[in-house]
Structures are given as structure tokens and as C-alpha cells.
Design a protein around this motif. Structure first.
Motif, short mmCIF file in Angstrom:
data_model
loop_
_atom_site.label_atom_id
_atom_site.label_comp_id
_atom_site.label_asym_id
_atom_site.label_seq_id
_atom_site.Cartn_x
_atom_site.Cartn_y
_atom_site.Cartn_z
N ASN A 156 9.52 44.79 29.61
CA ASN A 156 11.00 45.53 29.45
C ASN A 156 11.82 44.61 28.58
O ASN A 156 12.13 43.51 29.20
CB ASN A 156 11.77 45.75 30.63
N TYR A 158 15.56 44.42 26.85
CA TYR A 158 17.15 45.07 27.07
C TYR A 158 18.05 44.27 26.36
O TYR A 158 18.06 43.30 26.01
CB TYR A 158 17.44 45.47 28.47
N LEU A 175 20.54 49.16 26.10
CA LEU A 175 19.53 49.63 25.77
C LEU A 175 18.23 49.32 26.28
O LEU A 175 18.15 47.88 26.34
CB LEU A 175 19.51 49.46 24.08
N GLN A 176 17.18 49.92 26.55
CA GLN A 176 15.94 49.32 27.05
C GLN A 176 14.77 49.96 26.32
O GLN A 176 14.62 50.84 25.85
CB GLN A 176 15.84 49.76 28.32
N LEU A 177 13.62 48.98 25.82
CA LEU A 177 12.37 49.49 25.48
C LEU A 177 11.23 48.73 26.42
O LEU A 177 11.14 47.66 26.77
CB LEU A 177 12.14 48.89 23.96
N SER A 179 7.25 48.87 27.82
CA SER A 179 6.06 48.92 27.54
C SER A 179 5.10 48.83 28.57
O SER A 179 5.53 47.95 29.57
CB SER A 179 5.63 48.06 26.21
N ALA A 210 4.05 50.96 23.60
CA ALA A 210 5.53 51.15 24.06
C ALA A 210 5.44 52.44 24.90
O ALA A 210 4.73 53.49 24.50
CB ALA A 210 6.27 51.43 22.93
N GLN A 212 8.49 53.85 26.86
CA GLN A 212 9.81 54.65 26.76
C GLN A 212 10.90 53.75 26.17
O GLN A 212 10.86 52.63 26.21
CB GLN A 212 10.06 54.51 28.40
N MET A 213 11.67 54.30 25.67
CA MET A 213 13.19 53.70 25.06
C MET A 213 14.38 54.74 25.63
O MET A 213 14.20 56.00 25.95
CB MET A 213 13.30 54.18 23.53
#
Length: 267
Positions: A156, A158, A175-177, A179, A210, A212-213
Motif C-alpha cells: 500500500n 499513500y 490518496l492510496q494505491l 497492490s 495493482a 485498487q486506487m
């Protein structure tokens, strides 16, 4: 995201039962800090979250709210998990990280999927984190954790920014990305040939990538000297093999929403 903490498994399970690593129920803990430091907070609230990762339907979950910092190095949080800050520099932090992850019950799956798609037990993830604080209101970081009962690996990244306060109203954006590795992706989004045949869709064996965003809005509204209301709105979009899963395309949605509200005591 707050930083610091490693606690025993039972304590994590109790305190972090309202947290999820990917698509997590979220409370407003990343508000802009206008004092010497953020207060500790305890309370109770309700979380409105997808029934399973990728679901289009939701359920409401009563949950505790915990945001406690111990000895300036350990943090226990129902939103962000537990961390132990081993670096503890002025701007750079990092160390051990743990979080509790929701599974999915037969009731969550509903009549169309129950008995075909596997239910999933909740899990404890453990690993590490690194965070850089530009100031009290802006930071970036990354957590990397492993399923302690399986092969799932979760990453994660962020970035958090506090927004200008409106009187005593404090708020922030994150804001998060997120995987996952292959086993984790297949655990939540895969379908075996047998399962796919029963559903009349294609089998699905997703790989790493990835997942989720998300964009999250957190806020805290003081109510008197010691009480406050906190809430969070999290809008997420599934990506890649997660979004392309037949489970999501035919029985769920790539657009995920989670909201929470809690009343807390600050000390």
C-alpha cells in the motif's frame, strides 16, 4: 496515515477488527494537526462497507474506534493498524506494521454466490512500513505486509495532505494505491474452473499487480472540550485483474465506497 506499533495477536484482533488493508473501512484520523500533537481518541461508530471486496451491495458494521499513541513510538489504530516506529527521526519513520483484514462470510456472499464461491476467514497481516513527513499535515509512505496464515502479500502506497481547517473543523485527503501478489489476488478475485462452470462464467486466475486506487476524505468535528465526531468517505476503483474478475463484472462493481462515522472521547 499514523505511524508506530507491534502488539500481540489477540490485541490486534480486538482493536483492529474494524480495519482492512485493501478497501478498508476507514475513520477520520489523518486530519490536519493544529496543536502540539494529535489527541488520543476512543469511541464507537458504524461503518458502511462493501459486503466483500468487489461487491456492489453493502452492509453496516458497528465497530470500536481506537486511535492511541503510546510512548511516541507505538500507535494502535482501527483505521491504519498497529505500528512500531524504529527509525523515529524528525521526518523519517519506519518499522513494524500489522493490520487485521476482513474476510467474507456466506451471508456476505448472498444467495447467488453462497455455496459456490468460497467464504474467507479474517486474517492478520504483518510486515513493515516507511513514512516521510514533510510537516505535520503532509506525508507519504508505504506499507508491505504478509498474510500470517497464507501466501498473500499486500503493498500500500499513500500520500496524505491536511486541508486548511474551517474553524475547529479539521479535515484531510488521502490518496492510496494498493497492490497484491498472485496468491492474494486469487484469494479474493479468482474463480476455479469448477466454480466458474457453476456460475456460467469463465474461470479466472489473476496474477500480481495493482488492485485498487482510492481517494479518502477524513474529518473531525470537536463537540465540546473532550468529545468529537469523526467521519470518513472512501471512494475506490478496482484495477487490473481485480476489476476484470467475473466476480466483479457480473456480481459486483469496480467502484467501491466505504463510509464511517463515530463519536469519540479525546484525551
Amino acid at each position: 496515515m499514523r505511524t508506530p506499533g507491534r502488539v500481540a495477536r489477540l490485541l490486534l484482533t480486538t482493536l483492529l477488527g474494524s480495519g482492512l488493508l485493501a478497501g478498508a473501512p476507514s475513520y477520520a484520523d489523518d486530519v490536519q494537526d493544529t496543536g502540539d500533537g494529535p489527541p488520543n481518541m476512543l469511541g464507537v461508530g458504524v461503518i458502511h462497507l462493501p459486503r466483500w471486496q468487489g461487491a456492489r451491495s453493502h452492509r453496516d458494521q458497528l465497530a470500536p474506534y481506537v486511535e492511541v499513541e503510546l510512548d511516541d513510538r507505538i500507535t494502535l489504530s482501527t483505521d491504519d493498524g498497529a505500528t512500531l516506529d524504529l527509525i523515529h527521526a524528525d521526518h523519517l519513520h519506519g518499522g513494524l506494521f500489522g493490520n487485521y483484514q476482513w474476510g467474507r462470510s456466506r451471508e456476505d456472499l448472498g444467495p447467488h454466490l453462497d455455496g459456490i464461491v468460497s467464504s474467507l476467514s479474517p486474517r492478520l497481516n504483518a510486515g513493515g512500513y516507511v513514512e516521510y513527513d514533510f510537516n505535520k499535515a503532509q506525508n507519504v509512505g508505504v506499507t508491505l505486509s504478509h498474510d500470517t496464515l497464507g501466501a498473500g502479500v499486500y503493498l500500500n502506497m499513500y500520500a496524505v495532505t491536511g486541508l486548511p481547517p474551517l474553524g475547529r473543523y479539521e479535515h484531510s485527503l488521502q490518496l492510496q494505491l494498493q497492490s497484491m501478489n498472485g496468491p492474494a489476488m486469487r484469494r479474493f478475485f479468482g474463480l476455479t474452473p469448477a466454480q466458474a462452470a457453476q456460475l456460467g462464467v469463465s474461470a479466472w486466475s489473476p496474477g500480481a499487480g495493482a488492485q485498487q486506487m482510492a481517494l479518502e476524505y477524513d474529518a473531525m468535528i470537536p463537540i465540546g472540550d473532550s468529545l468529537a465526531a469523526v467521519f470518513s468517505l472512501n471512494f475506490a476503483r478496482l484495477l487490473g485483474d481485480a476489476a476484470d474478475s467475473p466476480l466483479v463484472r457480473y456480481y459486483g462493481s469496480p467502484n467501491q465506497f466505504t463510509g464511517s462515522f463515530a463519536l469519540v472521547y479525546r484525551f
